[in-house]
Structures are given as structure tokens and as C-alpha cells.
Design a protein around this motif. Structure first.
Motif, PDB file in Angstrom:
ATOM      1  N   LEU A  17      42.766   7.849  19.884  1.00  0.00           N
ATOM      2  CA  LEU A  17      43.927   8.225  20.709  1.00  0.00           C
ATOM      3  C   LEU A  17      43.709   9.625  21.263  1.00  0.00           C
ATOM      4  O   LEU A  17      43.287  10.526  20.537  1.00  0.00           O
ATOM      5  CB  LEU A  17      45.214   8.187  19.871  1.00  0.00           C
ATOM      6  CG  LEU A  17      45.640   6.848  19.267  1.00  0.00           C
ATOM      7  CD1 LEU A  17      47.030   6.962  18.652  1.00  0.00           C
ATOM      8  CD2 LEU A  17      45.606   5.736  20.290  1.00  0.00           C
ATOM      9  N   GLN A  18      43.977   9.783  22.552  1.00  0.00           N
ATOM     10  CA  GLN A  18      43.811  11.071  23.221  1.00  0.00           C
ATOM     11  C   GLN A  18      45.173  11.593  23.655  1.00  0.00           C
ATOM     12  O   GLN A  18      45.904  10.903  24.371  1.00  0.00           O
ATOM     13  CB  GLN A  18      42.914  10.910  24.457  1.00  0.00           C
ATOM     14  CG  GLN A  18      41.504  10.434  24.144  1.00  0.00           C
ATOM     15  CD  GLN A  18      40.737  11.430  23.268  1.00  0.00           C
ATOM     16  OE1 GLN A  18      40.888  12.637  23.433  1.00  0.00           O
ATOM     17  NE2 GLN A  18      39.969  10.924  22.311  1.00  0.00           N
ATOM     18  N   LEU A  19      45.491  12.833  23.259  1.00  0.00           N
ATOM     19  CA  LEU A  19      46.807  13.396  23.563  1.00  0.00           C
ATOM     20  C   LEU A  19      47.136  13.394  25.061  1.00  0.00           C
ATOM     21  O   LEU A  19      48.232  12.951  25.433  1.00  0.00           O
ATOM     22  CB  LEU A  19      46.928  14.807  22.974  1.00  0.00           C
ATOM     23  CG  LEU A  19      48.296  15.479  23.126  1.00  0.00           C
ATOM     24  CD1 LEU A  19      49.415  14.655  22.505  1.00  0.00           C
ATOM     25  CD2 LEU A  19      48.282  16.877  22.527  1.00  0.00           C
ATOM     26  N   PRO A  20      46.243  13.844  25.954  1.00  0.00           N
ATOM     27  CA  PRO A  20      46.598  13.834  27.380  1.00  0.00           C
ATOM     28  C   PRO A  20      46.953  12.426  27.890  1.00  0.00           C
ATOM     29  O   PRO A  20      47.880  12.258  28.667  1.00  0.00           O
ATOM     30  CB  PRO A  20      45.336  14.368  28.070  1.00  0.00           C
ATOM     31  CG  PRO A  20      44.655  15.180  27.029  1.00  0.00           C
ATOM     32  CD  PRO A  20      44.915  14.463  25.729  1.00  0.00           C
ATOM     33  N   LEU A  95      49.930   9.683  12.590  1.00  0.00           N
ATOM     34  CA  LEU A  95      48.749  10.191  11.893  1.00  0.00           C
ATOM     35  C   LEU A  95      47.989  11.194  12.770  1.00  0.00           C
ATOM     36  O   LEU A  95      47.574  12.255  12.295  1.00  0.00           O
ATOM     37  CB  LEU A  95      47.833   9.007  11.534  1.00  0.00           C
ATOM     38  CG  LEU A  95      46.716   9.265  10.525  1.00  0.00           C
ATOM     39  CD1 LEU A  95      47.297   9.593   9.157  1.00  0.00           C
ATOM     40  CD2 LEU A  95      45.803   8.046  10.413  1.00  0.00           C
ATOM     41  N   ARG A  96      47.815  10.865  14.037  1.00  0.00           N
ATOM     42  CA  ARG A  96      47.074  11.744  14.948  1.00  0.00           C
ATOM     43  C   ARG A  96      47.907  12.911  15.468  1.00  0.00           C
ATOM     44  O   ARG A  96      47.411  14.020  15.615  1.00  0.00           O
ATOM     45  CB  ARG A  96      46.526  10.939  16.142  1.00  0.00           C
ATOM     46  CG  ARG A  96      45.280  10.138  15.851  1.00  0.00           C
ATOM     47  CD  ARG A  96      44.095  11.028  15.439  1.00  0.00           C
ATOM     48  NE  ARG A  96      43.797  12.094  16.375  1.00  0.00           N
ATOM     49  CZ  ARG A  96      43.162  11.932  17.517  1.00  0.00           C
ATOM     50  NH1 ARG A  96      42.706  10.742  17.850  1.00  0.00           N
ATOM     51  NH2 ARG A  96      42.955  12.943  18.327  1.00  0.00           N
ATOM     52  N   PHE A  97      49.176  12.634  15.791  1.00  0.00           N
ATOM     53  CA  PHE A  97      50.033  13.645  16.431  1.00  0.00           C
ATOM     54  C   PHE A  97      51.356  13.743  15.672  1.00  0.00           C
ATOM     55  O   PHE A  97      52.405  13.298  16.159  1.00  0.00           O
ATOM     56  CB  PHE A  97      50.287  13.276  17.901  1.00  0.00           C
ATOM     57  CG  PHE A  97      49.072  12.794  18.642  1.00  0.00           C
ATOM     58  CD1 PHE A  97      47.946  13.614  18.776  1.00  0.00           C
ATOM     59  CD2 PHE A  97      49.026  11.534  19.203  1.00  0.00           C
ATOM     60  CE1 PHE A  97      46.812  13.168  19.454  1.00  0.00           C
ATOM     61  CE2 PHE A  97      47.904  11.076  19.886  1.00  0.00           C
ATOM     62  CZ  PHE A  97      46.790  11.888  20.005  1.00  0.00           C
TER      63      PHE A  97
ATOM     64  N   LEU B 100      59.326  19.148  20.106  1.00  0.00           N
ATOM     65  CA  LEU B 100      58.295  18.609  21.003  1.00  0.00           C
ATOM     66  C   LEU B 100      57.115  19.561  21.183  1.00  0.00           C
ATOM     67  O   LEU B 100      55.960  19.168  21.004  1.00  0.00           O
ATOM     68  CB  LEU B 100      58.901  18.276  22.377  1.00  0.00           C
ATOM     69  CG  LEU B 100      57.902  17.731  23.408  1.00  0.00           C
ATOM     70  CD1 LEU B 100      57.403  16.350  23.004  1.00  0.00           C
ATOM     71  CD2 LEU B 100      58.519  17.673  24.799  1.00  0.00           C
ATOM     72  N   MET B 101      57.406  20.816  21.513  1.00  0.00           N
ATOM     73  CA  MET B 101      56.301  21.741  21.791  1.00  0.00           C
ATOM     74  C   MET B 101      55.497  22.023  20.522  1.00  0.00           C
ATOM     75  O   MET B 101      54.269  22.109  20.581  1.00  0.00           O
ATOM     76  CB  MET B 101      56.813  23.051  22.404  1.00  0.00           C
ATOM     77  CG  MET B 101      57.280  22.921  23.833  1.00  0.00           C
ATOM     78  SD  MET B 101      56.166  21.993  24.928  1.00  0.00           S
ATOM     79  CE  MET B 101      54.691  22.986  24.844  1.00  0.00           C
ATOM     80  N   ASP B 102      56.186  22.166  19.381  1.00  0.00           N
ATOM     81  CA  ASP B 102      55.442  22.388  18.131  1.00  0.00           C
ATOM     82  C   ASP B 102      54.504  21.214  17.858  1.00  0.00           C
ATOM     83  O   ASP B 102      53.344  21.405  17.480  1.00  0.00           O
ATOM     84  CB  ASP B 102      56.415  22.587  16.957  1.00  0.00           C
ATOM     85  CG  ASP B 102      57.089  23.962  17.019  1.00  0.00           C
ATOM     86  OD1 ASP B 102      56.447  24.917  17.493  1.00  0.00           O
ATOM     87  OD2 ASP B 102      58.248  24.074  16.603  1.00  0.00           O
ATOM     88  N   ALA B 103      55.014  19.986  18.045  1.00  0.00           N
ATOM     89  CA  ALA B 103      54.183  18.795  17.801  1.00  0.00           C
ATOM     90  C   ALA B 103      52.985  18.780  18.744  1.00  0.00           C
ATOM     91  O   ALA B 103      51.864  18.469  18.326  1.00  0.00           O
ATOM     92  CB  ALA B 103      55.015  17.518  17.973  1.00  0.00           C
ATOM     93  N   ALA B 107      49.285  19.222  17.511  1.00  0.00           N
ATOM     94  CA  ALA B 107      48.418  18.063  17.759  1.00  0.00           C
ATOM     95  C   ALA B 107      47.179  18.498  18.519  1.00  0.00           C
ATOM     96  O   ALA B 107      46.077  18.043  18.242  1.00  0.00           O
ATOM     97  CB  ALA B 107      49.177  16.999  18.553  1.00  0.00           C
ATOM     98  N   GLU B 108      47.389  19.393  19.460  1.00  0.00           N
ATOM     99  CA  GLU B 108      46.269  19.867  20.277  1.00  0.00           C
ATOM    100  C   GLU B 108      45.287  20.639  19.398  1.00  0.00           C
ATOM    101  O   GLU B 108      44.078  20.484  19.509  1.00  0.00           O
ATOM    102  CB  GLU B 108      46.800  20.725  21.430  1.00  0.00           C
ATOM    103  CG  GLU B 108      45.748  21.319  22.327  1.00  0.00           C
ATOM    104  CD  GLU B 108      44.915  20.284  23.063  1.00  0.00           C
ATOM    105  OE1 GLU B 108      44.065  20.692  23.851  1.00  0.00           O
ATOM    106  OE2 GLU B 108      45.081  19.068  22.837  1.00  0.00           O
ATOM    107  N   ASN B 109      45.819  21.460  18.485  1.00  0.00           N
ATOM    108  CA  ASN B 109      44.933  22.169  17.558  1.00  0.00           C
ATOM    109  C   ASN B 109      44.136  21.172  16.719  1.00  0.00           C
ATOM    110  O   ASN B 109      42.952  21.351  16.494  1.00  0.00           O
ATOM    111  CB  ASN B 109      45.761  23.086  16.641  1.00  0.00           C
ATOM    112  CG  ASN B 109      46.262  24.315  17.378  1.00  0.00           C
ATOM    113  OD1 ASN B 109      45.660  24.727  18.366  1.00  0.00           O
ATOM    114  ND2 ASN B 109      47.353  24.878  16.912  1.00  0.00           N
ATOM    115  N   GLN B 110      44.839  20.124  16.277  1.00  0.00           N
ATOM    116  CA  GLN B 110      44.197  19.091  15.460  1.00  0.00           C
ATOM    117  C   GLN B 110      43.109  18.385  16.270  1.00  0.00           C
ATOM    118  O   GLN B 110      42.021  18.130  15.781  1.00  0.00           O
ATOM    119  CB  GLN B 110      45.268  18.080  15.020  1.00  0.00           C
ATOM    120  CG  GLN B 110      44.835  17.160  13.907  1.00  0.00           C
ATOM    121  CD  GLN B 110      45.815  16.020  13.702  1.00  0.00           C
ATOM    122  OE1 GLN B 110      46.465  15.569  14.637  1.00  0.00           O
ATOM    123  NE2 GLN B 110      45.911  15.553  12.476  1.00  0.00           N
TER     124      GLN B 110
END
Lengths: 127, 127
Positions: A17-20, A95-97, B100-103, B107-110
Motif C-alpha cells: 500500500l502506498q500512501l499517495p 497496520l500501514r497507516f 488526520l495530519m498526525d496520522a 505514516a509518511e515517516n513509517q
């Protein structure tokens, strides 16, 4: 191959899974409404989602949106007979986000609440 | 009007932030990296963001991404002299979309951590 059974959509594995891509899939009001409905109702028949989530669209347009959500890994689809059922991939997404889907679902509920408050306010204006 | 001072971007008021637009603005890796850098560093000079966030792009392309983030209400920009400074609208975002922004930042850091682990794994392969 029977129409309604064929399905060429590739759903990514949880670790891919990709966040963007997830954010892009969610960045559309009808797709947000779809995800919100499925998050609340659990696995749902696709035709039920269109009707119950109040989506003003054809089955074909819904399929397009569902494809984007599935290819991003937000929703998954199961075919049984000639019917399709879809559900939120909450465990994979959490799990991912962590916290992302809860924040988006809650924010979307809040958004609807704001919209409804505005509607009530405008309909309460004396005519 | 002097270049570098002119600014025709309209930033929405806090109560006008729209979830689909915020998500669309965040649905791009360079914009995610920008937001993550500014979230960590606080108000930052725009040229510093390009360099420090590791964005491989021209100032003009960065301006395009910054415009999308500002028009969605994610970042705000302040001009001082001939320099632009940008910061995350965390309070406005937290008020409208709690968590939302914290997640997204976490998530981006992860995500980066996963990417780096993969890089380490591949670079550890005997050549």
C-alpha cells in the motif's frame, strides 16, 4: 467469460500500500461516501452501496470509482454468483497507516454534519 | 509588481477546508515530503524546504506544488522582503479533521522507514 464475473482489477498486498495512492483514491466526495458507508455497514453488495450511500451515479461510474479504491488497496471485492460484495481493508490500512482511516471516516462524518447543519440553517430561513 | 513579492494564491479560511481537496493536495510524494519537512521544522524558508526536504525540482515546480498545498489550506505562506516562508496550518487542520495530519505525518515517516529498510536490504546484497 460472463459479464459480472470477470474482474481484471489488481488489488495490492498489504505491504505494498502506498500512501499517495491511498490519499488520491480517497480525494473524491463519492469515493469518500462509498468508504464511509462500507466502513459503517461492513461487507456490502455493490448495488446496495450505490443506493444506500446516496451516490447519484450509474453502475458503470460506480465501477470506475470502485476500481480506483481497490487498486489503491482501500477496498476489496468478492464475487459471489453474479453479485459483487465490497469491504474496507481496515486491518491492512491500520497496520500501514495507523489512525489514518479512523481520522478520515470521522472527519467525513463531521463534514456531513457541517453540511447538514448548513442545509438546516438555510431551509430554516423564512420563505 | 516585483517578482517574488506577487502572490495571487487564495488560501481558504479554516472553516472552509474541504477534506477531498486536502487529501488531493497530500496525494503526491513531493508534496508529502514538503509537508513532513515543514511539520518537523516549523516555519521554513521556501528555498530551504526544496534543499532540506530533498526535493529534486526547480523553484518553479516547487511553487506549483506549494500553490496546491496552500489552495487546499494545508500550508500557508508569509512573504518577508523577497523571501517566502511557509508553515503547516496544523491548528486549522486539527480542528476540522482531528488526527488526520498526525496520522499522515506518522505514516509518511513509517513509509520512509520502510523504504530505507528496503534500501539497506538491497545494498547489503553481496556484489
Amino acid at each position: 467469460m460472463l459479464e459480472g464475473v470477470m474482474d481484471d482489477v489488481v488489488e495490492p498486498a498489504g505491504e505494498d500500500l502506498q500512501l499517495p495512492r491511498v490519499l488520491a483514491a480517497l480525494a473524491e466526495p463519492n469515493r469518500l461516501a462509498t468508504v464511509r458507508y462500507v466502513a459503517r455497514s461492513g461487507e456490502s453488495c455493490c448495488s446496495e452501496v450505490i443506493q444506500e450511500a446516496g451516490l447519484a451515479m450509474t453502475k458503470s461510474t460506480f465501477s470506475h470509482h470502485l476500481r480506483i479504491l481497490r487498486e489503491a488497496g482501500v477496498l476489496t471485492k468478492r464475487i459471489q454468483g453474479t453479485k459483487g460484495f465490497t469491504r474496507l481493508r481496515k486491518d491492512d490500512l491500520d497496520l500501514r497507516f495507523p489512525g489514518l482511516m479512523d481520522a478520515i471516516i470521522d472527519a467525513e462524518n463531521q463534514d456531513l454534519h457541517v453540511e447538514r447543519s448548513r442545509d438546516s440553517a438555510s431551509s430554516a430561513t423564512p420563505s
